[in-house]
Design a protein around this motif. Structure first.
Motif, PDB file in Angstrom:
ATOM      1  N   ARG A 139      21.277   7.881 -39.412  1.00 38.41           N
ATOM      2  CA  ARG A 139      22.543   7.658 -38.695  1.00 38.41           C
ATOM      3  C   ARG A 139      22.328   6.512 -37.705  1.00 38.41           C
ATOM      4  NH1 ARG A 139      20.749  12.518 -36.604  1.00 38.41           N
ATOM      5  NH2 ARG A 139      22.034  13.607 -38.114  1.00 38.41           N
ATOM      6  N   PHE A 140      23.432   5.830 -37.360  1.00 36.31           N
ATOM      7  CA  PHE A 140      23.348   4.751 -36.367  1.00 36.31           C
ATOM      8  C   PHE A 140      24.682   4.642 -35.644  1.00 36.31           C
ATOM      9  CE2 PHE A 140      24.857   2.806 -40.267  1.00 36.31           C
ATOM     10  CZ  PHE A 140      25.855   1.945 -39.858  1.00 36.31           C
ATOM     11  N   GLN A 141      24.615   4.191 -34.416  1.00 36.22           N
ATOM     12  CA  GLN A 141      25.806   4.006 -33.581  1.00 36.22           C
ATOM     13  C   GLN A 141      26.022   2.517 -33.366  1.00 36.22           C
ATOM     14  OE1 GLN A 141      25.621   5.787 -29.705  1.00 36.22           O
ATOM     15  NE2 GLN A 141      27.800   5.537 -29.311  1.00 36.22           N
ATOM     16  N   TRP A 142      27.201   2.068 -33.777  1.00 32.73           N
ATOM     17  CA  TRP A 142      27.548   0.641 -33.662  1.00 32.73           C
ATOM     18  C   TRP A 142      28.936   0.520 -33.054  1.00 32.73           C
ATOM     19  CZ3 TRP A 142      30.493  -2.386 -37.735  1.00 32.73           C
ATOM     20  CH2 TRP A 142      30.630  -3.741 -37.365  1.00 32.73           C
ATOM     21  N   ARG A 143      29.015  -0.197 -31.962  1.00 30.63           N
ATOM     22  CA  ARG A 143      30.281  -0.404 -31.244  1.00 30.63           C
ATOM     23  C   ARG A 143      30.921   0.949 -30.887  1.00 30.63           C
ATOM     24  NH1 ARG A 143      33.065  -5.552 -34.525  1.00 30.63           N
ATOM     25  NH2 ARG A 143      31.380  -7.056 -34.061  1.00 30.63           N
ATOM     26  N   HIS A 144      30.069   1.853 -30.363  1.00 33.29           N
ATOM     27  CA  HIS A 144      30.497   3.160 -29.864  1.00 33.29           C
ATOM     28  C   HIS A 144      30.992   4.092 -30.966  1.00 33.29           C
ATOM     29  CE1 HIS A 144      30.182   1.331 -25.897  1.00 33.29           C
ATOM     30  NE2 HIS A 144      31.046   0.398 -26.265  1.00 33.29           N
ATOM     31  N   LEU A 191      21.309  -4.024 -41.724  1.00 35.02           N
ATOM     32  CA  LEU A 191      20.689  -3.836 -40.418  1.00 35.02           C
ATOM     33  C   LEU A 191      19.175  -3.900 -40.563  1.00 35.02           C
ATOM     34  CD1 LEU A 191      19.705  -0.653 -40.663  1.00 35.02           C
ATOM     35  CD2 LEU A 191      22.093  -0.216 -40.082  1.00 35.02           C
ATOM     36  N   TYR A 192      18.511  -4.060 -39.423  1.00 36.54           N
ATOM     37  CA  TYR A 192      17.060  -4.174 -39.480  1.00 36.54           C
ATOM     38  C   TYR A 192      16.430  -3.545 -38.243  1.00 36.54           C
ATOM     39  CZ  TYR A 192      17.364  -8.180 -36.217  1.00 36.54           C
ATOM     40  OH  TYR A 192      17.594  -8.984 -35.133  1.00 36.54           O
ATOM     41  N   ARG A 193      15.172  -3.172 -38.450  1.00 36.55           N
ATOM     42  CA  ARG A 193      14.336  -2.668 -37.369  1.00 36.55           C
ATOM     43  C   ARG A 193      13.374  -3.781 -36.998  1.00 36.55           C
ATOM     44  NH1 ARG A 193      12.391   1.648 -39.705  1.00 36.55           N
ATOM     45  NH2 ARG A 193      10.717   0.441 -40.698  1.00 36.55           N
ATOM     46  N   GLU A 194      13.323  -4.114 -35.700  1.00 41.29           N
ATOM     47  CA  GLU A 194      12.482  -5.204 -35.227  1.00 41.29           C
ATOM     48  C   GLU A 194      11.197  -4.659 -34.626  1.00 41.29           C
ATOM     49  OE1 GLU A 194      13.402  -9.355 -33.008  1.00 41.29           O
ATOM     50  OE2 GLU A 194      13.724  -7.571 -31.772  1.00 41.29           O
ATOM     51  N   GLY A 195      10.079  -5.039 -35.249  1.00 40.74           N
ATOM     52  CA  GLY A 195       8.765  -4.610 -34.760  1.00 40.74           C
ATOM     53  C   GLY A 195       8.203  -3.456 -35.578  1.00 40.74           C
ATOM     54  N   LEU A 196       6.909  -3.492 -35.848  1.00 38.44           N
ATOM     55  CA  LEU A 196       6.222  -2.443 -36.606  1.00 38.44           C
ATOM     56  C   LEU A 196       5.638  -1.421 -35.641  1.00 38.44           C
ATOM     57  CD1 LEU A 196       4.342  -4.655 -39.231  1.00 38.44           C
ATOM     58  CD2 LEU A 196       6.571  -3.536 -39.454  1.00 38.44           C
ATOM     59  N   TYR A 197       5.842  -0.128 -35.976  1.00 36.90           N
ATOM     60  CA  TYR A 197       5.333   0.948 -35.121  1.00 36.90           C
ATOM     61  C   TYR A 197       3.826   0.834 -34.954  1.00 36.90           C
ATOM     62  CZ  TYR A 197       9.578   3.772 -34.752  1.00 36.90           C
ATOM     63  OH  TYR A 197      10.830   4.237 -34.444  1.00 36.90           O
ATOM     64  N   GLY A 198       3.370   0.892 -33.717  1.00 39.39           N
ATOM     65  CA  GLY A 198       1.957   0.960 -33.417  1.00 39.39           C
ATOM     66  C   GLY A 198       1.214  -0.346 -33.514  1.00 39.39           C
ATOM     67  N   ARG A 199       1.685  -1.291 -34.327  1.00 38.03           N
ATOM     68  CA  ARG A 199       0.965  -2.557 -34.500  1.00 38.03           C
ATOM     69  C   ARG A 199       1.566  -3.691 -33.672  1.00 38.03           C
ATOM     70  NH1 ARG A 199       0.791  -2.958 -40.913  1.00 38.03           N
ATOM     71  NH2 ARG A 199       2.683  -1.695 -40.674  1.00 38.03           N
ATOM     72  N   GLU A 200       2.899  -3.731 -33.571  1.00 34.88           N
ATOM     73  CA  GLU A 200       3.554  -4.802 -32.833  1.00 34.88           C
ATOM     74  C   GLU A 200       4.271  -4.304 -31.584  1.00 34.88           C
ATOM     75  OE1 GLU A 200       4.558  -7.823 -36.570  1.00 34.88           O
ATOM     76  OE2 GLU A 200       6.181  -6.735 -35.566  1.00 34.88           O
ATOM     77  N   PRO A 221      10.267   0.168 -31.500  1.00 33.94           N
ATOM     78  CA  PRO A 221      11.062  -0.872 -32.171  1.00 33.94           C
ATOM     79  C   PRO A 221      12.536  -0.775 -31.796  1.00 33.94           C
ATOM     80  CG  PRO A 221       9.607   0.267 -33.718  1.00 33.94           C
ATOM     81  CD  PRO A 221       9.614   1.080 -32.468  1.00 33.94           C
ATOM     82  N   SER A 222      13.221  -1.909 -31.944  1.00 31.64           N
ATOM     83  CA  SER A 222      14.662  -1.987 -31.682  1.00 31.64           C
ATOM     84  C   SER A 222      15.398  -2.159 -32.994  1.00 31.64           C
ATOM     85  CB  SER A 222      14.978  -3.163 -30.746  1.00 31.64           C
ATOM     86  OG  SER A 222      14.262  -3.038 -29.535  1.00 31.64           O
ATOM     87  N   TRP A 223      16.660  -1.693 -32.990  1.00 29.83           N
ATOM     88  CA  TRP A 223      17.493  -1.797 -34.189  1.00 29.83           C
ATOM     89  C   TRP A 223      18.647  -2.761 -33.927  1.00 29.83           C
ATOM     90  CZ3 TRP A 223      16.765   0.552 -38.953  1.00 29.83           C
ATOM     91  CH2 TRP A 223      15.738   1.496 -39.030  1.00 29.83           C
ATOM     92  N   PHE A 224      19.015  -3.534 -34.976  1.00 31.05           N
ATOM     93  CA  PHE A 224      20.104  -4.493 -34.873  1.00 31.05           C
ATOM     94  C   PHE A 224      20.908  -4.478 -36.171  1.00 31.05           C
ATOM     95  CE2 PHE A 224      16.816  -5.995 -32.053  1.00 31.05           C
ATOM     96  CZ  PHE A 224      17.501  -6.409 -30.921  1.00 31.05           C
ATOM     97  N   LEU A 225      22.190  -4.730 -36.027  1.00 32.88           N
ATOM     98  CA  LEU A 225      23.068  -4.896 -37.191  1.00 32.88           C
ATOM     99  C   LEU A 225      23.357  -6.387 -37.338  1.00 32.88           C
ATOM    100  CD1 LEU A 225      25.916  -2.587 -38.249  1.00 32.88           C
ATOM    101  CD2 LEU A 225      26.234  -5.041 -38.424  1.00 32.88           C
ATOM    102  N   HIS A 226      23.052  -6.929 -38.518  1.00 32.31           N
ATOM    103  CA  HIS A 226      23.074  -8.381 -38.698  1.00 32.31           C
ATOM    104  C   HIS A 226      24.250  -8.882 -39.527  1.00 32.31           C
ATOM    105  CE1 HIS A 226      20.180 -12.070 -38.829  1.00 32.31           C
ATOM    106  NE2 HIS A 226      21.385 -12.393 -38.437  1.00 32.31           N
TER     107      HIS A 226
END
Length: 524
Positions: free
Chosen positions: A453-458, A502-511, A515-520
């Motif tokens: 699930r994700f929340q976009w624009r409330h 949409l995408y997840r920015e950053g790899l867990y534990g390595r970067e 991580p943050s999520w964005f809708l592109h």
């Protein structure tokens, strides 16, 4: 001393009253009596060393005994009603450039000479006007009808023509006779500085003949190397090419008319005929036009130039006519033009080689139609306003597509199969890509998995289907801090009907630890 072959011919045009002619163009003729002569006398004044002095005058003022460099106060004392106008070098320059444009009817090699003259290379052009004598008569006659005072001369060198126009008695120097023609002229005819002229006169060297046969080394040592260079240029020992104001076209054709044409359709018909000749000239060289120009020489002396840049290398007379028809339609809504034209010239200013591309046998090639559409739209609105989305050589979504002018790249045919469109049933990239990715809140079942699930624009969205990840490593040099996080992209369809990218920015534990999520972008 060897001289150059007298194969080239130059014309020097001296507009000796250009400053006063500019003001007198709108004046009406007056009776020829003593009072009228004084009223017609005109002087141009300017500030010279804290004093108002005459810098130019017309023939009537010269007959009254006035001269250049005379103080205005002295001239006013002699003639209180003298007509005086302030100097305006910018307007004089504008008039000189208009005359230079008009002289383009005689040769495309027209350059400016100081502030009151023009330089024309008429090599191979005189026969089009019936010879050099007929060319001179036609040029002077047309200028006189316009109210322009002019003197001209033709010689094997421009320096010789310049000297004869200002100091000589003959207007045409026969080929090979430049040395004899220059000999009796004053040394000022060599285009040297006034202080050098004064020094030569004080030394008893007053005529060009006094300098021609003298040893060069003593002259150069006493009066400077510039004097030797001017002598060599005038005699033809050193070449002095004309610097044309306008770029020389790669190919040019023109049509002259005994009676001016005034209808737009006549102009377009002439352009089509000239385009056929132009295409025949380019075809043996395998070239086509990328920048075309039509020059319309009006009967009132003005020259209208219409430039047309093409989106594709062009060698088609019908398409050339249509492009200029659209251009004329965008600038003139009337069927009849305001002024008649006695010369129409079509030039290819920029050309390129035409690359022949083999298309598929069972596939329609629409690249030519697309290029023609771009050219027609560009003719009406300007090619810089016609934009195409061009793929770039990068995996980064923000930089994968660049908006470029439509004419900035070559149009090629599709040769990869029945269709150049993407064959995958699921689009790899969304229809709409945001200029900046929008942050969202997302929850995933596993750290590296897609969101549930994700929340976009409330608005909360439940994920029905997800595909991915598509892992894209960022270009570290584009990041200001030197930290470019990896992105995992997912194609997601929600139960509410949204299909997003949409995408997840950053790899867990390595970067990153969080991580943050964005809708592109949006697929639909």
């Amino acid at each position: 001393m060897s001289t150059l072959s007298p194969s080239r011919r130059y014309l020097a045009l001296w507009l000796r009253r250009i400053a006063t002619d500019r003001i007198e163009l709108g004046r009406s003729p007056e009776p020829d009596d003593e009072s009228a002569r004084i009223e017609r006398a005109l002087v141009i004044v300017d500030q010279v060393k804290n004093a108002q002095r005459i810098v130019a005058l017309n023939d009537e003022a010269e007959r009254l005994g006035l001269a250049v460099n005379m103080a205005l106060a002295d001239a006013r004392a002699m003639y209180p009603t003298l007509d005086v106008a302030p100097a305006d070098p910018e307007s004089d320059r504008h008039l000189l450039e208009r005359i230079a444009d008009w002289c383009d009817r005689y040769t495309p090699l027209v350059g400016l000479d100081q502030t009151d003259g023009l330089a024309l290379d008429i090599t191979g052009c005189a026969h089009l006007f019936g010879g050099e004598v007929a060319l001179c008569r036609d040029l002077v006659r047309r200028l006189v009808l316009k109210g322009i005072t002019a003197r001209l001369a033709i010689a094997d060198t421009f320096g010789g023509a310049w000297a004869m126009a200002r100091y000589g008695a003959s207007s045409i120097v026969p080929p090979g006779d430049i040395k004899a023609a220059l000999a009796p002229l004053p040394v000022a005819a060599l285009r040297i500085a006034p202080d050098i002229v004064q020094a030569l006169n004080q030394a008893g060297l007053k005529r060009v003949a006094d300098l021609i046969e003298r040893p060069r080394a003593p002259l150069a040592a006493r009066f400077g190397q510039k004097l030797i260079a001017r002598i060599d240029q005038a005699l033809g020992a050193n070449d002095e090419p004309i610097r044309p104001r306008l770029p020389l076209p790669s190919y040019v054709v023109e049509q002259r008319f005994g009676e001016p044409i005034v209808l737009t359709q006549d102009v377009l018909g002439t352009i089509e005929q000239l385009a056929c000749k132009l295409c025949h000239l380019m075809e043996p060289h395998g070239e086509g036009a990328r920048l075309l120009q039509v020059a319309l020489f009006r009967t009132d002396g003005k020259v209208e130039r219409i430039d047309m840049r093409t989106g594709q290398v062009l060698r088609d007379a019908i398409r050339i006519r249509r492009l200029f028809a659209d251009k004329l339609a965008a600038t003139d809504d009337h069927d009849e033009l305001n002024f008649g034209f006695d010369i129409v010239r079509l030039s290819a200013l920029v050309t390129e080689r035409i690359e022949l591309i083999q298309t598929g046998l069972d596939t329609a090639d629409h690249s030519a139609d697309l290029a023609h559409l771009i050219d027609r739209l560009g003719a009406r609105f300007g090619l810089q306003r016609i934009i195409r989305q061009v793929p770039q050589d990068t995996y980064i979504p923000e930089f994968a597509i660049a908006a470029l002018p439509a004419h900035a790249f070559k149009t090629t045919a599709c040769v990869s199969g029945p269709s150049c469109e993407q064959q995958s049933p699921v689009p790899l990239r969304p229809i709409r890509l945001f200029e900046r990715p929008e942050p969202i809140r997302a929850i995933a079942e596993v750290p590296d998995g897609p969101p549930v699930r994700f929340q976009w624009r409330h608005v909360m969205h439940e994920v029905a289907m997800a595909e991915g990840p598509e892992r894209i490593a960022m270009e570290w040099w584009r990041n200001d801090r030197g930290q470019a996080l990896t992105r995992d992209y997912f194609r997601v369809e929600s139960r509410q009907g949204a299909r997003v990218w949409l995408y997840r920015e950053g790899l867990y534990g390595r970067e990153t630890a969080q991580p943050s999520w964005f809708l592109h972008g949006l697929f639909a």
